[in-house]
Motif scaffolding. Structure first.
Motif, PDB file in Angstrom:
ATOM      1  N   SER A   1      44.371  35.550  44.596  1.00 53.76           N
ATOM      2  CA  SER A   1      43.027  36.126  44.630  1.00 53.76           C
ATOM      3  C   SER A   1      42.392  35.999  43.252  1.00 53.76           C
ATOM      4  O   SER A   1      42.941  36.455  42.253  1.00 53.76           O
ATOM      5  N   LEU A   2      41.216  35.358  43.192  1.00 52.24           N
ATOM      6  CA  LEU A   2      40.486  35.196  41.940  1.00 52.24           C
ATOM      7  C   LEU A   2      39.323  36.190  41.853  1.00 52.24           C
ATOM      8  O   LEU A   2      38.464  36.081  40.988  1.00 52.24           O
ATOM      9  N   ASP A   3      39.297  37.127  42.778  1.00 53.13           N
ATOM     10  CA  ASP A   3      38.183  38.083  42.863  1.00 53.13           C
ATOM     11  C   ASP A   3      38.489  39.294  41.986  1.00 53.13           C
ATOM     12  O   ASP A   3      39.196  40.219  42.393  1.00 53.13           O
ATOM     13  N   THR A   4      37.969  39.271  40.760  1.00 56.29           N
ATOM     14  CA  THR A   4      38.213  40.374  39.827  1.00 56.29           C
ATOM     15  C   THR A   4      37.088  41.405  39.854  1.00 56.29           C
ATOM     16  O   THR A   4      37.146  42.411  39.162  1.00 56.29           O
ATOM     17  N   ARG A   5      36.063  41.149  40.678  1.00 55.29           N
ATOM     18  CA  ARG A   5      34.897  42.032  40.701  1.00 55.29           C
ATOM     19  C   ARG A   5      34.984  43.095  41.785  1.00 55.29           C
ATOM     20  O   ARG A   5      34.734  44.263  41.546  1.00 55.29           O
ATOM     21  N   ARG A   6      35.333  42.678  42.999  1.00 55.87           N
ATOM     22  CA  ARG A   6      35.356  43.630  44.115  1.00 55.87           C
ATOM     23  C   ARG A   6      36.579  44.535  43.990  1.00 55.87           C
ATOM     24  O   ARG A   6      37.697  44.046  43.844  1.00 55.87           O
ATOM     25  N   PRO A   7      36.396  45.854  44.064  1.00 57.68           N
ATOM     26  CA  PRO A   7      37.529  46.772  43.947  1.00 57.68           C
ATOM     27  C   PRO A   7      38.603  46.479  44.996  1.00 57.68           C
ATOM     28  O   PRO A   7      38.300  46.289  46.174  1.00 57.68           O
ATOM     29  N   ALA A   8      39.839  46.411  44.548  1.00 52.74           N
ATOM     30  CA  ALA A   8      41.004  46.237  45.429  1.00 52.74           C
ATOM     31  C   ALA A   8      41.035  44.917  46.186  1.00 52.74           C
ATOM     32  O   ALA A   8      41.796  44.769  47.134  1.00 52.74           O
ATOM     33  N   ALA A   9      40.233  43.932  45.752  1.00 55.27           N
ATOM     34  CA  ALA A   9      40.225  42.630  46.439  1.00 55.27           C
ATOM     35  C   ALA A   9      41.591  41.945  46.316  1.00 55.27           C
ATOM     36  O   ALA A   9      42.116  41.380  47.279  1.00 55.27           O
TER      37      ALA A   9
ATOM     38  N   ILE B   1      49.748  40.074  40.452  1.00 53.35           N
ATOM     39  CA  ILE B   1      48.480  40.476  39.842  1.00 53.35           C
ATOM     40  C   ILE B   1      48.707  40.813  38.368  1.00 53.35           C
ATOM     41  O   ILE B   1      49.605  41.586  38.021  1.00 53.35           O
ATOM     42  N   VAL B   2      47.912  40.211  37.477  1.00 51.66           N
ATOM     43  CA  VAL B   2      47.949  40.515  36.041  1.00 51.66           C
ATOM     44  C   VAL B   2      46.562  40.998  35.646  1.00 51.66           C
ATOM     45  O   VAL B   2      45.571  40.257  35.760  1.00 51.66           O
ATOM     46  N   ALA B   3      46.480  42.254  35.204  1.00 48.89           N
ATOM     47  CA  ALA B   3      45.185  42.850  34.874  1.00 48.89           C
ATOM     48  C   ALA B   3      44.560  42.159  33.663  1.00 48.89           C
ATOM     49  O   ALA B   3      45.255  41.722  32.737  1.00 48.89           O
ATOM     50  N   GLY B   4      43.225  42.044  33.692  1.00 51.60           N
ATOM     51  CA  GLY B   4      42.487  41.554  32.535  1.00 51.60           C
ATOM     52  C   GLY B   4      42.262  40.058  32.492  1.00 51.60           C
ATOM     53  O   GLY B   4      41.551  39.576  31.593  1.00 51.60           O
ATOM     54  N   GLN B   5      42.854  39.287  33.413  1.00 49.14           N
ATOM     55  CA  GLN B   5      42.654  37.841  33.398  1.00 49.14           C
ATOM     56  C   GLN B   5      41.339  37.460  34.082  1.00 49.14           C
ATOM     57  O   GLN B   5      40.915  38.119  35.030  1.00 49.14           O
ATOM     58  N   SER B   6      40.730  36.368  33.620  1.00 44.17           N
ATOM     59  CA  SER B   6      39.504  35.868  34.239  1.00 44.17           C
ATOM     60  C   SER B   6      39.867  35.028  35.467  1.00 44.17           C
ATOM     61  O   SER B   6      41.019  34.584  35.603  1.00 44.17           O
ATOM     62  N   PRO B   7      38.909  34.788  36.377  1.00 45.11           N
ATOM     63  CA  PRO B   7      39.188  33.967  37.562  1.00 45.11           C
ATOM     64  C   PRO B   7      39.759  32.585  37.218  1.00 45.11           C
ATOM     65  O   PRO B   7      40.676  32.105  37.884  1.00 45.11           O
TER      66      PRO B   7
END
Length: 517
Positions: free
Chosen positions: A136-144, A162-168
């Motif tokens: 999942s490259l969706d870092t905008r939608r909550p819980a995507a 999932i690694v927090a803080g990475q860009s798509p």
């Protein structure tokens, strides 16, 4: 989705086929109605104009107006042009690339990208035997990202941690590296969406494309959005370059115009369609089969494919052997009912049968209710193993106990037993090869009606389109005799409660009658 359009076109074309001879004026009047029906179905205006012009050019020729069955010829022309408008031959996802390669999913927010990503991954794993990684490259939608992870756990498909803080773009690059190190064949990239097309979205999509060089870029579009879906496809194609389209919610009650316009307007093939919420509710888009359904010709090929995929071959073969000997107890009946449920219930099966669309009013009057299948199975499960094997043991006291145990009336138990007797008699006849149904099933390589047909769905489709099946004109699906009897494990499906159906389906002892509205 195509119900209202199918009703309109079937009515218009039926008037033509009932006429002995046709004039150019008759054809022009029918085409005016066809044009109106397509516009009402939300098909793009340029597509409608092109479609009717092409049909008129072919339909007013001498070979049609002076042929023995001009009405049938016009139906075939309309069918052929529908197929052409939908894209001709179906185009599945292209898997001819060196592993690991990426499939990039793009589209607006809420169109069903994440769900479609999981569905396609499951399909590639089960049908194509490919090892798939989802990211999942969706870092905008909550819980995507969590949503894709949960879908992966449900379907047994691996997802990128999932690694927090990475860009798509960073996530996409990490997914490709992980796939290469983990021996994966395909990486499914679920990108972010927006509520509308904007510049930042398109820049992000272009950056992800540059970083991963995807083999396929699939646009996920909600078919309920109508013509806006066509505009969406054009915009994405101009900026990112899509290779195909996935239409979701094809089981909805929209007007279907988007699906009909997509290929003609964008030039990009519709590759897959979502037909429900379940993880396996995804089908390849076959233009010829969709055209068959729209014109009420049924879709026997898809039904046979679904039967081959869903039904247990071993159980079907054992049942076939029992039926040949004339054995058909209540356990066998319960198994047949379960098989019907796997194929979408009676309404799902009927929707794919040739000619059934034209009997819609009679079918509605018959009150077919698929819940009745569950009730019938519950009645059988309330019996002892001995009672299932020997229905003659069921006297009044036992029937009362079974009715109480399954939450129905004794009358419902009696209906089930009557239906079983009718089906058992039919199985004996089929086992001896008597009657039209038995002969037909023998001819299709189905001993006694059980077992799966010894026929390749692709060969069946080729025969149907070339007019080699009985009771059809070329390009038209056949009217199969004996109702559902030709469908392998469904041989001799019987009544589910007593309502009689008209026409070619009258051979069935009856179908479920739901509650009166």
């Amino acid at each position: 989705m195509f119900e209202s359009l199918s009703d309109r076109l079937s009515g218009i074309l039926d008037k033509l086929t009932r006429r002995g001879a046709l004039s150019e004026a008759d054809v022009s009047e029918a085409l005016r109605e066809v044009r109106r029906a397509l516009i009402e179905a939300d098909v793009a205006l340029p597509v409608v104009k092109s479609f009717t012009d092409k049909v008129r050019t072919r339909a007013v020729g001498q070979e049609v107006l002076k042929s023995v069955t001009p009405g049938q010829q016009v139906v075939k022309i309309v069918h052929d042009q529908l197929v052409e408008m939908l894209g001709g031959a179906g185009e599945p996802i292209d898997l001819n690339a060196a592993a690991p390669f990426a499939i990039m999913m793009v589209g607006l927010q809420g169109s069903g990208k994440t769900t479609s990503t999981a569905k396609i991954a499951l399909r590639l794993t089960k049908n194509e035997r490919r090892k798939v990684l989802m990211a999942s490259l969706d870092t905008r939608r909550p819980a995507a990202q969590e949503q894709l992870k949960v879908l992966g756990e449900q379907t047994g498909i691996d997802t990128l941690p999932i690694v927090a803080g990475q860009s798509p773009v960073q996530i996409a690059s990490r997914a490709i590296t992980a796939a290469r190190l983990g021996g994966y064949d395909i990486v499914m990239l679920d990108t972010a969406g927006r509520t509308h097309i904007d510049e930042p979205l398109m820049v992000e999509m272009a950056e992800i494309k540059a970083a991963t060089n995807p083999h396929e870029i699939l646009l996920v579009a909600d078919s309920l959005t109508g013509q806006d879906a066509v505009n969406l496809a054009t915009s994405f194609d101009e900026r990112v370059g899509i290779t195909g389209i996935v239409l979701t919610r094809m089981d909805g009650d929209g007007r279907g115009g988007a699906a009909l316009s997509m290929r003609a307007v964008t030039g990009k093939p519709v590759k897959l369609v979502g037909t429900g919420e379940k993880s396996d509710a995804l089908e390849e888009f076959h233009p010829a089969r969709i055209a068959d359904r729209i014109l009420g010709m049924g879709d026997i090929v898809s039904l046979v494919e679904k039967a081959a995929r869903e039904l247990d071959q071993e159980k079907a073969a054992k049942m076939a052997a029992r039926m040949q000997k004339g054995n058909f107890d209540l356990e066998d009946l319960a198994e047949q009912l379960r098989q019907m449920e796997k194929l979408g219930g009676m309404s799902g099966i009927m929707g794919m049968m040739p000619g059934v669309g034209k009997m819609k009013k009679q079918l509605d009057a018959a009150n077919i209710d698929d819940r009745v299948i569950k009730r019938q199975v519950a009645i059988i499960q309330s019996m002892t193993p001995q009672e299932r094997r020997k229905p003659d043991l069921l006297k009044a006291s036992r029937k009362k106990r079974i009715a109480t145990g399954s939450g129905v009336d004794v009358a419902d138990v009696n209906k089930l037993l009557k239906m079983h007797r009718q089906m058992a008699d039919m199985m004996k006849q089929m086992g001896k090869g008597k009657g039209l149904l038995g002969k037909m099933m023998g001819g299709m390589g189905m001993p006694g009606g059980g077992g799966m047909p010894n026929i390749d769905p692709k060969e069946l489709e080729r025969m149907a389109q070339s007019g080699q099946l009985p009771g059809q004109v070329p390009g038209q699906m056949p009217s199969l005799p004996g109702g559902l009897g030709g469908l392998g494990g469904l041989g001799g499906l019987g009544g589910l409660g007593g309502a009689k159906l008209p026409g070619g389906l009258g051979g069935l002892p009856g179908l479920g009658r739901g509650k009166k509205k």
